[in-house]
Design an enzyme around this catalytic site. Structure first.
Site, PDB file in Angstrom:
ATOM      1  N   ASP A  13     -17.346  35.871 114.970  1.00  8.13           N
ATOM      2  CA  ASP A  13     -18.691  35.447 115.372  1.00  8.13           C
ATOM      3  C   ASP A  13     -19.785  36.223 114.654  1.00  8.13           C
ATOM      4  O   ASP A  13     -20.834  36.524 115.223  1.00  8.13           O
ATOM      5  CB  ASP A  13     -18.878  35.586 116.900  1.00  8.13           C
ATOM      6  CG  ASP A  13     -17.813  34.839 117.664  1.00  8.13           C
ATOM      7  OD1 ASP A  13     -17.594  33.658 117.350  1.00  8.13           O
ATOM      8  OD2 ASP A  13     -17.181  35.439 118.553  1.00  8.13           O
ATOM      9  N   LYS A  16     -20.561  33.704 110.062  1.00  8.80           N
ATOM     10  CA  LYS A  16     -19.919  33.325 108.797  1.00  8.80           C
ATOM     11  C   LYS A  16     -20.267  31.901 108.383  1.00  8.80           C
ATOM     12  O   LYS A  16     -20.383  31.610 107.204  1.00  8.80           O
ATOM     13  CB  LYS A  16     -18.388  33.452 108.912  1.00  8.80           C
ATOM     14  CG  LYS A  16     -17.903  34.879 109.091  1.00  8.80           C
ATOM     15  CD  LYS A  16     -16.388  34.957 109.148  1.00  8.80           C
ATOM     16  CE  LYS A  16     -15.787  34.293 110.355  1.00  8.80           C
ATOM     17  NZ  LYS A  16     -16.114  34.904 111.637  1.00  8.80           N
ATOM     18  N   GLY A  40     -15.092  28.722 115.420  1.00 11.59           N
ATOM     19  CA  GLY A  40     -16.206  27.824 115.698  1.00 11.59           C
ATOM     20  C   GLY A  40     -17.331  28.174 114.755  1.00 11.59           C
ATOM     21  O   GLY A  40     -17.803  29.301 114.758  1.00 11.59           O
ATOM     22  N   HIS A  41     -17.690  27.252 113.915  1.00 14.81           N
ATOM     23  CA  HIS A  41     -18.757  27.527 112.959  1.00 14.81           C
ATOM     24  C   HIS A  41     -19.972  26.666 113.267  1.00 14.81           C
ATOM     25  O   HIS A  41     -19.856  25.460 113.433  1.00 14.81           O
ATOM     26  CB  HIS A  41     -18.278  27.237 111.533  1.00 14.81           C
ATOM     27  CG  HIS A  41     -17.360  28.292 111.009  1.00 14.81           C
ATOM     28  ND1 HIS A  41     -16.741  28.208 109.793  1.00 14.81           N
ATOM     29  CD2 HIS A  41     -16.981  29.466 111.542  1.00 14.81           C
ATOM     30  CE1 HIS A  41     -16.011  29.289 109.602  1.00 14.81           C
ATOM     31  NE2 HIS A  41     -16.133  30.065 110.657  1.00 14.81           N
ATOM     32  N   GLN A 223     -12.392  33.961 112.411  1.00 12.07           N
ATOM     33  CA  GLN A 223     -12.260  35.180 113.229  1.00 12.07           C
ATOM     34  C   GLN A 223     -12.775  36.400 112.456  1.00 12.07           C
ATOM     35  O   GLN A 223     -13.699  36.267 111.683  1.00 12.07           O
ATOM     36  CB  GLN A 223     -10.808  35.381 113.706  1.00 12.07           C
ATOM     37  CG  GLN A 223     -10.368  34.396 114.777  1.00 12.07           C
ATOM     38  CD  GLN A 223      -9.844  33.102 114.222  1.00 12.07           C
ATOM     39  OE1 GLN A 223      -9.067  33.087 113.288  1.00 12.07           O
ATOM     40  NE2 GLN A 223     -10.243  31.992 114.786  1.00 12.07           N
TER      41      GLN A 223
HETATM   42  P1  IMP Z   1      -6.506  33.161 120.165  1.00  9.81           P
HETATM   43  O1  IMP Z   1      -6.907  33.204 118.737  1.00  9.81           O
HETATM   44  O2  IMP Z   1      -6.972  31.931 120.873  1.00  9.81           O
HETATM   45  O3  IMP Z   1      -5.035  33.413 120.364  1.00  9.81           O
HETATM   46  O4  IMP Z   1      -7.247  34.376 120.926  1.00  9.81           O
HETATM   47  C1  IMP Z   1      -6.914  35.730 120.651  1.00  9.81           C
HETATM   48  C2  IMP Z   1      -8.157  36.598 120.662  1.00  9.81           C
HETATM   49  O5  IMP Z   1      -8.963  36.285 119.553  1.00  9.81           O
HETATM   50  C3  IMP Z   1      -9.044  36.418 121.895  1.00  9.81           C
HETATM   51  O6  IMP Z   1      -9.629  37.665 122.225  1.00  9.81           O
HETATM   52  C4  IMP Z   1     -10.120  35.466 121.393  1.00  9.81           C
HETATM   53  O7  IMP Z   1     -11.319  35.585 122.130  1.00  9.81           O
HETATM   54  C5  IMP Z   1     -10.287  35.947 119.978  1.00  9.81           C
HETATM   55  N1  IMP Z   1     -10.812  34.917 119.076  1.00  9.81           N
HETATM   56  C6  IMP Z   1     -10.139  33.888 118.537  1.00  9.81           C
HETATM   57  N2  IMP Z   1     -10.933  33.176 117.728  1.00  9.81           N
HETATM   58  C7  IMP Z   1     -12.130  33.786 117.738  1.00  9.81           C
HETATM   59  C8  IMP Z   1     -13.370  33.535 117.045  1.00  9.81           C
HETATM   60  O8  IMP Z   1     -13.509  32.611 116.241  1.00  9.81           O
HETATM   61  N3  IMP Z   1     -14.387  34.407 117.328  1.00  9.81           N
HETATM   62  C9  IMP Z   1     -14.242  35.457 118.179  1.00  9.81           C
HETATM   63  N4  IMP Z   1     -13.117  35.720 118.820  1.00  9.81           N
HETATM   64  C10 IMP Z   1     -12.064  34.906 118.601  1.00  9.81           C
END
Ligand code: IMP
Length: 427
Positions: A13, A16, A40-41, A223
């Site tokens: 977040d 990007k 999420g972009h 991420q």
């Molecule tokens: P998962 O990717 O859904 O398995 O989540 C694992 C961890 O990564 C959790 O703490 C999510 O909140 C975090 N996470 C996954 N994708 C994002 C992102 O795009 N931005 C911020 N945190 C993320």
């Protein structure tokens, strides 16, 4: 310079999407290499806000090839929803290429993501519940279903039968859930396959051809560094490798082809989900930054935890990614806040740490050490050059450069395409 990897230098977040969108205009190709629709972009074009989860942001430019690499896990339903969304906005998806080797998120992955989190209770990770972890688990177990498997009805039926037999045992015997229906999933996914088919390609070949022709390729990370499966704050991480090295694996290119690594750094820190966060602000300052910065998940709507900029994390991100340039985002969010704090070290059991600790239990005990800098009151929205910035804002950026030893080449002072200050060319 023809190959640039753009990555998040914090917990995701970082903004990007906006930087990718800016660089995509200069690039010939935009490639995603890991993750899935947990990303999420948000991109703002002519006052219109677009939100994408899976398709690279480069899709907004009609002349760019957009690639979903082998390193992703794809939820076909989400992919098709994005197709429809883009098409309804008049944006063509014809330039999208999807690797046949990318893995498919199945209904049982999504269900297991929810049930596993519930089962973990206090130990839960706070996942996005999109099935990301369970899909990567199957990939590592060598039982996963790949995009190319969808093209062969018999092969897909066979793989689904094996997987569902196993998953239904988990669902019923461990989680006390009802079984999922084989025929329903088979029919649903075969329908998806028909629409996805024209986009499937050998994307490693396509990307390498572009690099051979000295075309400009942008690798778009999702991420962030601290969510990296190997180098992040394990176990509070995602199941892929968002660091720059992940681009090689997730797109099928060699490390010698990468010219620059652009680390996107937000002017403050945020994190979603559980886990230690040394500069976290739990009081009114945290609320102020959250509201000003619109710090609510694009994917889940969850409020982000907010805190001061942490240069211990930044130094770590520079190390594990080989960051050559920084894109510093959301500077405008800090307007009116004074003094500003920058974390330069951690206090741990009487000692001062300046390197990010490898052990999460150490991190959980760390207390941030700050230096303070005066803030500024001026609105930054219309500023297009570094010299026009208020002196305090320039000092803040100069200090970040001193502490990190990496140039801040791009600065974002608002969400719009034009609210970007370029100090050094990336492409
Ligand atoms: P998962 O990717 O859904 O398995 O989540 C694992 C961890 O990564 C959790 O703490 C999510 O909140 C975090 N996470 C996954 N994708 C994002 C992102 O795009 N931005 C911020 N945190 C993320």
């Amino acid at each position: 310079m023809s190959a640039v990897v753009l990555i998040g230098a914090q917990w995701g977040d970082e903004g990007k999407g906006k930087i990718t969108d800016y660089l995509a205009e200069k690039a010939d190709m935009v490639v995603r290499f890991q993750g899935g629709n947990n990303a999420g972009h948000t991109v703002v074009i002519d006052n219109q806000t677009f939100k994408l989860h899976l398709i690279p942001s480069g899709i907004f430019y009609a002349d760019k090839i957009c690639v979903i690499g082998n390193g992703l896990v794809i939820d076909p339903k989400v992919l098709l929803t994005e197709f429809d969304y883009l098409q309804s906005k008049g944006i063509d998806t014809g330039n999208l290429r999807i690797s046949g080797n990318a893995h498919v998120i199945m209904p049982y992955h999504k269900l297991l993501d929810v049930l596993e989190e519930e089962f973990k209770g206090e130990q839960r990770i706070g996942t996005t519940k999109r099935g990301i972890g369970p899909a990567y688990k199957d990939k590592a177990s060598r039982t996963g279903i790949r995009i190319s498997d969808l093209l062969d009805k018999n092969k897909f039926a066979q793989k689904l039968a094996y997987n569902l037999k196993e998953k239904n045992l988990f669902l019923t015997k461990i989680y006390g859930h009802q079984e999922l229906n084989y025929d329903e999933i088979l029919q649903e996914y075969l329908q998806y396959a028909e629409r996805i088919k024209p986009y499937i390609a050998d994307t490693s070949l396509i990307v390498n051809k572009y690099l051979d022709e000295d075309k400009k390729v942008l690798f778009e990370g999702a991420q962030g560094t601290l969510l990296d499966l190997d180098h992040g704050t394990y176990p509070y991480v995602t199941s892929s490798n968002p660091i720059a090295g992940g681009a090689c694996i997730g797109a099928g290119v060699g490390p010698t082809r990468i010219n620059k690594v652009l680390g996107v750094v937000k002017s403050y820190t945020t994190r979603v989900g559980e886990g230690p966060f040394p500069t976290e602000l739990t009081g009114s300052m945290g609320d102020l930054i959250r509201d000003r910065g619109g710090e609510f998940g694009t994917t889940t709507g969850r409020p982000h935890r907010c805190g001061w900029l942490d240069t211990v994390i930044l130094k770590f991100a520079i190390r594990v990614n080989g960051i050559s340039d920084i894109a510093f985002t959301k500077l405008d969010v800090l307007t009116g806040i004074s003094p500003l704090k920058i974390c330069t070290g951690y206090r741990y059991r009487g000692a001062t740490l300046t390197e990010f600790p490898m052990d999460l239990t150490v991190l959980a005990e760390c207390e941030a050490v700050y230096e303070e800098m005066p803030g500024w009151q001026e609105d930054l929205a219309g500023i297009t050059t570094f010299n026009e910035l208020p002196a305090a804002a320039r000092d803040y950026i100069n200090r970040v450069e001193e502490l990190s030893n990496v140039p801040v080449s791009i600065l974002a002072v608002g969400p719009g395409r034009t609210q970007t200050i370029i100090r050094q060319t990336i492409f």
